[in-house]
Design a protein around this motif. Structure first.
Motif, PDB file in Angstrom:
ATOM      1  N   LYS A 180       0.862  -1.195   0.000  1.00  9.09           N
ATOM      2  CA  LYS A 180       0.000   0.000   0.000  1.00  9.09           C
ATOM      3  C   LYS A 180       0.889   1.233   0.000  1.00  9.09           C
ATOM      4  O   LYS A 180       1.794   1.344   0.841  1.00  9.09           O
ATOM      5  CB  LYS A 180      -0.879   0.019   1.268  1.00  9.09           C
ATOM      6  CG  LYS A 180      -1.857  -1.132   1.319  1.00  9.09           C
ATOM      7  CD  LYS A 180      -3.126  -0.801   0.540  1.00  9.09           C
ATOM      8  CE  LYS A 180      -4.012  -2.004   0.343  1.00  9.09           C
ATOM      9  NZ  LYS A 180      -4.631  -2.123  -0.947  1.00  9.09           N
ATOM     10  N   SER A 181       0.595   2.157  -0.900  1.00 11.00           N
ATOM     11  CA  SER A 181       1.440   3.348  -0.966  1.00 11.00           C
ATOM     12  C   SER A 181       1.359   4.129   0.344  1.00 11.00           C
ATOM     13  O   SER A 181       2.328   4.759   0.752  1.00 11.00           O
ATOM     14  CB  SER A 181       1.068   4.217  -2.163  1.00 11.00           C
ATOM     15  OG  SER A 181      -0.140   4.864  -1.927  1.00 11.00           O
ATOM     16  N   ALA A 182       0.234   4.040   1.053  1.00  7.42           N
ATOM     17  CA  ALA A 182       0.092   4.762   2.329  1.00  7.42           C
ATOM     18  C   ALA A 182       1.080   4.236   3.375  1.00  7.42           C
ATOM     19  O   ALA A 182       1.465   4.973   4.294  1.00  7.42           O
ATOM     20  CB  ALA A 182      -1.326   4.623   2.847  1.00  7.42           C
ATOM     21  N   ASP A 183       1.499   2.972   3.254  1.00  4.98           N
ATOM     22  CA  ASP A 183       2.502   2.418   4.178  1.00  4.98           C
ATOM     23  C   ASP A 183       3.920   2.613   3.646  1.00  4.98           C
ATOM     24  O   ASP A 183       4.852   2.854   4.416  1.00  4.98           O
ATOM     25  CB  ASP A 183       2.276   0.908   4.378  1.00  4.98           C
ATOM     26  CG  ASP A 183       0.965   0.616   5.079  1.00  4.98           C
ATOM     27  OD1 ASP A 183       0.558   1.432   5.928  1.00  4.98           O
ATOM     28  OD2 ASP A 183       0.353  -0.430   4.759  1.00  4.98           O
ATOM     29  N   PHE A 184       4.070   2.468   2.336  1.00  2.51           N
ATOM     30  CA  PHE A 184       5.433   2.506   1.775  1.00  2.51           C
ATOM     31  C   PHE A 184       5.962   3.945   1.701  1.00  2.51           C
ATOM     32  O   PHE A 184       7.154   4.169   1.939  1.00  2.51           O
ATOM     33  CB  PHE A 184       5.431   1.849   0.389  1.00  2.51           C
ATOM     34  CG  PHE A 184       6.782   1.389  -0.075  1.00  2.51           C
ATOM     35  CD1 PHE A 184       7.742   0.939   0.822  1.00  2.51           C
ATOM     36  CD2 PHE A 184       7.099   1.385  -1.426  1.00  2.51           C
ATOM     37  CE1 PHE A 184       8.994   0.501   0.390  1.00  2.51           C
ATOM     38  CE2 PHE A 184       8.342   0.953  -1.873  1.00  2.51           C
ATOM     39  CZ  PHE A 184       9.287   0.518  -0.957  1.00  2.51           C
ATOM     40  N   ALA A 185       5.078   4.895   1.388  1.00  2.00           N
ATOM     41  CA  ALA A 185       5.543   6.284   1.243  1.00  2.00           C
ATOM     42  C   ALA A 185       6.231   6.800   2.513  1.00  2.00           C
ATOM     43  O   ALA A 185       7.310   7.395   2.414  1.00  2.00           O
ATOM     44  CB  ALA A 185       4.389   7.190   0.818  1.00  2.00           C
ATOM     45  N   PRO A 186       5.676   6.570   3.726  1.00  2.00           N
ATOM     46  CA  PRO A 186       6.387   7.057   4.921  1.00  2.00           C
ATOM     47  C   PRO A 186       7.752   6.396   5.118  1.00  2.00           C
ATOM     48  O   PRO A 186       8.676   7.012   5.665  1.00  2.00           O
ATOM     49  CB  PRO A 186       5.454   6.705   6.083  1.00  2.00           C
ATOM     50  CG  PRO A 186       4.162   6.303   5.490  1.00  2.00           C
ATOM     51  CD  PRO A 186       4.361   5.997   4.043  1.00  2.00           C
ATOM     52  N   ILE A 187       7.889   5.141   4.690  1.00  2.00           N
ATOM     53  CA  ILE A 187       9.198   4.470   4.793  1.00  2.00           C
ATOM     54  C   ILE A 187      10.193   5.171   3.861  1.00  2.00           C
ATOM     55  O   ILE A 187      11.347   5.424   4.217  1.00  2.00           O
ATOM     56  CB  ILE A 187       9.059   2.964   4.456  1.00  2.00           C
ATOM     57  CG1 ILE A 187       8.195   2.279   5.516  1.00  2.00           C
ATOM     58  CG2 ILE A 187      10.418   2.295   4.325  1.00  2.00           C
ATOM     59  CD1 ILE A 187       7.838   0.831   5.222  1.00  2.00           C
ATOM     60  N   ILE A 188       9.732   5.509   2.662  1.00  2.00           N
ATOM     61  CA  ILE A 188      10.596   6.218   1.708  1.00  2.00           C
ATOM     62  C   ILE A 188      10.970   7.601   2.255  1.00  2.00           C
ATOM     63  O   ILE A 188      12.124   8.038   2.157  1.00  2.00           O
ATOM     64  CB  ILE A 188       9.873   6.343   0.343  1.00  2.00           C
ATOM     65  CG1 ILE A 188       9.625   4.946  -0.238  1.00  2.00           C
ATOM     66  CG2 ILE A 188      10.682   7.196  -0.633  1.00  2.00           C
ATOM     67  CD1 ILE A 188       8.654   4.922  -1.420  1.00  2.00           C
ATOM     68  N   MET A 189      10.010   8.261   2.878  1.00  2.00           N
ATOM     69  CA  MET A 189      10.285   9.588   3.488  1.00  2.00           C
ATOM     70  C   MET A 189      11.339   9.443   4.593  1.00  2.00           C
ATOM     71  O   MET A 189      12.248  10.262   4.701  1.00  2.00           O
ATOM     72  CB  MET A 189       9.018  10.197   4.118  1.00  2.00           C
ATOM     73  CG  MET A 189       7.904  10.446   3.157  1.00  2.00           C
ATOM     74  SD  MET A 189       8.357  11.578   1.829  1.00  2.00           S
ATOM     75  CE  MET A 189       6.888  11.501   0.843  1.00  2.00           C
ATOM     76  N   ALA A 190      11.190   8.399   5.421  1.00  2.00           N
ATOM     77  CA  ALA A 190      12.154   8.199   6.502  1.00  2.00           C
ATOM     78  C   ALA A 190      13.547   7.976   5.934  1.00  2.00           C
ATOM     79  O   ALA A 190      14.550   8.470   6.470  1.00  2.00           O
ATOM     80  CB  ALA A 190      11.732   7.000   7.364  1.00  2.00           C
ATOM     81  N   LEU A 191      13.626   7.266   4.811  1.00  2.00           N
ATOM     82  CA  LEU A 191      14.931   7.036   4.173  1.00  2.00           C
ATOM     83  C   LEU A 191      15.485   8.346   3.599  1.00  2.00           C
ATOM     84  O   LEU A 191      16.676   8.639   3.749  1.00  2.00           O
ATOM     85  CB  LEU A 191      14.776   5.980   3.066  1.00  2.00           C
ATOM     86  CG  LEU A 191      16.041   5.565   2.339  1.00  2.00           C
ATOM     87  CD1 LEU A 191      17.071   4.982   3.323  1.00  2.00           C
ATOM     88  CD2 LEU A 191      15.732   4.549   1.239  1.00  2.00           C
ATOM     89  N   ALA A 192      14.597   9.122   2.993  1.00  2.00           N
ATOM     90  CA  ALA A 192      15.039  10.405   2.413  1.00  2.00           C
ATOM     91  C   ALA A 192      15.608  11.312   3.505  1.00  2.00           C
ATOM     92  O   ALA A 192      16.555  12.070   3.248  1.00  2.00           O
ATOM     93  CB  ALA A 192      13.864  11.085   1.714  1.00  2.00           C
ATOM     94  N   GLN A 193      15.057  11.218   4.700  1.00  2.00           N
ATOM     95  CA  GLN A 193      15.491  12.116   5.786  1.00  2.00           C
ATOM     96  C   GLN A 193      16.661  11.544   6.592  1.00  2.00           C
ATOM     97  O   GLN A 193      17.156  12.202   7.484  1.00  2.00           O
ATOM     98  CB  GLN A 193      14.310  12.391   6.727  1.00  2.00           C
ATOM     99  CG  GLN A 193      13.293  13.343   6.111  1.00  2.00           C
ATOM    100  CD  GLN A 193      11.920  13.257   6.755  1.00  2.00           C
ATOM    101  OE1 GLN A 193      11.758  12.662   7.817  1.00  2.00           O
ATOM    102  NE2 GLN A 193      10.938  13.840   6.087  1.00  2.00           N
ATOM    103  N   SER A 194      17.081  10.328   6.281  1.00  2.00           N
ATOM    104  CA  SER A 194      18.126   9.691   7.100  1.00  2.00           C
ATOM    105  C   SER A 194      19.508  10.205   6.714  1.00  2.00           C
ATOM    106  O   SER A 194      19.697  10.775   5.655  1.00  2.00           O
ATOM    107  CB  SER A 194      18.078   8.174   6.937  1.00  2.00           C
ATOM    108  OG  SER A 194      18.451   7.807   5.625  1.00  2.00           O
TER     109      SER A 194
END
Ligand code: PEP
Length: 249
Positions: A235-249
């Protein structure tokens, strides 16, 4: 700078209607998102590649055969995968190692077949619970690295995913110290085999029950360059926050 990667493995989930998740994910990505790869089931590869065209999302397969063509009923070659427009392929996922008795040498051949078709191989390794409990994790990882990785590996042709089998789909996640220990060990082994210049650039992904609420913690580790995500990539609603967390790491 090593590239950061968020890869989603849909496993045997998804029908044509699921491609709307790809569209939603593409529109949710920030402008400088990490590399995002979605690996849908084989029947969706062509349509997923078309759907993702022009977006920041790459498409990958979940397995390939080691031969280019021939009498291998039901199998799919790396060339066929590339022909769909996909750019990546997972090889050696623990579910295939277990259910299809894939050995390290098969995975090495599949990675070479992927390279020959100009696909990037996402090569999976990881210990079973009994290995972890017997304190054999690093020996198992060393054996899988020696057996599954071909000579000639580069950051362009390969990504390594460390996925403890006991963490896949279970909700159990290793401690950050355990993740750091294995990822540092893998980097050291790659340096010995391929030299520091190549080893420093090869992305190392962690996989196993990565979710929106634990991703930021996992991405703190220096040698964790992203994640291979199963359930939470559907689900993009679950995967998008993971991608955001990676972008901010
Ligand atoms: C996987 O299948 O590679 C995986 C990591 O699954 P999950 O995220 O569901 O544990």
């Amino acid at each position: 700078m090593r590239r950061k990667i968020a890869a989603g493995n849909w496993k045997m989930n998804g029908l044509a209607a699921s491609l709307s998740e790809l569209e939603q994910l593409a529109s949710a990505l920030p402008p400088h998102a990490p590399e995002v790869i979605i690996c849908p089931p084989a029947p969706l590869l062509f349509r997923a590649s078309e759907t993702a065209r022009g977006s920041a999302i790459h498409i990958g397969a979940q397995d390939c055969h080691m031969q280019d063509s021939g009498a291998f009923t039901g199998d799919i070659s790396a060339q066929m995968i590339a022909d769909t427009g996909a750019t990546h392929v997972i090889v050696g996922h623990s579910e295939r190692r277990a259910a299809h008795e894939e050995r390290d040498r098969d995975i090495r051949s599949k990675a070479k077949a992927a390279w020959a078709a100009k696909l990037t191989a996402i090569i999976c390794i990881g210990e079973a619970l009994e290995d972890r409990e017997a304190d054999n994790t690093l020996d198992i990882i060393a054996g899988q690295l020696a057996g599954s990785l071909p000579d000639g590996m580069t950051a362009t042709n390969s990504v390594i995913a460390y996925e403890p089998i006991w963490a896949i789909g279970t909700g159990k996640v290793p401690t950050l110290e355990q993740i750091v220990e294995v990822h540092d060990f893998i980097r050291t082994k790659l340096t010995i085999r391929y030299g520091a210049e190549i080893a420093d650039m090869i992305p190392l992904l962690y996989g196993g029950s990565v979710k929106p609420d634990n991703a930021a913690t996992i991405f703190q580790a220096e040698n964790v360059d992203g994640a291979l995500v199963g359930g939470a990539s559907l689900k993009s609603a679950d995967f998008a926050p993971i991608i955001m967390a990676l972008a901010q790491s």
